[in-house]
Design a protein around this motif. Structure first.
Motif, short mmCIF file in Angstrom:
data_model
loop_
_atom_site.label_atom_id
_atom_site.label_comp_id
_atom_site.label_asym_id
_atom_site.label_seq_id
_atom_site.Cartn_x
_atom_site.Cartn_y
_atom_site.Cartn_z
N ASN A 47 -4.94 3.31 0.55
CA ASN A 47 -6.18 2.70 0.09
C ASN A 47 -6.19 1.19 0.34
N VAL A 48 -5.13 0.51 -0.06
CA VAL A 48 -5.06 -0.94 0.12
C VAL A 48 -5.05 -1.27 1.61
N ARG A 100 -10.79 2.89 -2.68
CA ARG A 100 -10.97 2.07 -1.47
C ARG A 100 -12.06 1.02 -1.64
N ALA A 107 -6.25 -0.17 -12.83
CA ALA A 107 -5.78 -1.39 -12.17
C ALA A 107 -4.93 -2.26 -13.12
N SER A 131 0.84 -1.19 0.00
CA SER A 131 0.00 0.00 0.00
C SER A 131 0.88 1.23 0.00
N SER A 178 -5.89 -2.55 -6.73
CA SER A 178 -6.63 -1.30 -6.65
C SER A 178 -6.08 -0.34 -7.69
N GLY A 179 -6.93 0.55 -8.10
CA GLY A 179 -6.55 1.57 -9.08
C GLY A 179 -7.50 2.75 -8.96
N ASN A 180 -7.41 3.63 -9.92
CA ASN A 180 -8.24 4.82 -9.94
C ASN A 180 -8.88 4.94 -11.32
N THR A 235 -2.30 -5.58 -4.39
CA THR A 235 -1.38 -4.51 -4.76
C THR A 235 -2.14 -3.30 -5.28
N TYR A 236 -1.44 -2.21 -5.30
CA TYR A 236 -1.94 -1.00 -5.95
C TYR A 236 -1.33 -0.92 -7.34
N THR A 237 -1.79 0.01 -8.14
CA THR A 237 -1.20 0.26 -9.45
C THR A 237 -0.38 1.54 -9.34
N ASP A 238 0.85 1.49 -9.79
CA ASP A 238 1.77 2.61 -9.69
C ASP A 238 1.78 3.40 -10.99
#
Length: 123
Positions: free
Chosen positions: A10-11, A100, A79, A6, A68-70, A39-42
């Motif tokens: 959010n994660v 979230r 994502a 995270s 997770s992503g936006n 995982t998140y997306t960078d």
């Protein structure tokens, strides 16, 4: 077990809502049991470096990917880290969450965990 990374919180927030065993990925984490990756997306759809290294060491025990992503970055980038990990390691994507996430996402993760991870650990 769910292993997670995270960056913005959010994660970590989602993990806190789930009543499942979890551990945050550290630079040299090596696992000994089946797990889900969260995982998140960078950046613009990239897999975080910490997660890439973790998966190089542990992908054979990974039974699913939560990412997770936006959605504000658009459909093509949303994502995308999950899609890249799926393509590289042929591991199913359990759930793609916007920021979230929602309660339905939590339920989907819980059901997958029960079906795949708990059953695997009973074998």
């Amino acid at each position: 077990m769910i292993y997670f990374a995270s960056r913005t919180g959010n994660v970590r927030s989602i993990i806190g809502r789930l009543s499942l065993p979890h551990a945050e990925i550290q630079r040299h984490t090596v696992v000994q049991e089946p797990f889900l990756l969260f995982t998140y997306t960078d950046g613009l759809g990239e897999v975080p470096e910490l997660v890439s290294g973790f998966m190089e060491r542990n992908s054979e025990l990974c039974k699913g990917i939560i990412v997770s992503g936006n959605r504000n970055y658009g459909h093509a980038l949303f994502a995308l880290a999950g899609d890249k990990l799926n393509e590289q390691y042929s591991i199913p994507i359990v759930c793609k969450m916007d920021l979230r996430g929602k309660e339905t996402d939590d339920e989907q993760i819980q059901k997958y965990y029960e079906r795949v991870i708990r059953n695997e650990n009973l074998s």
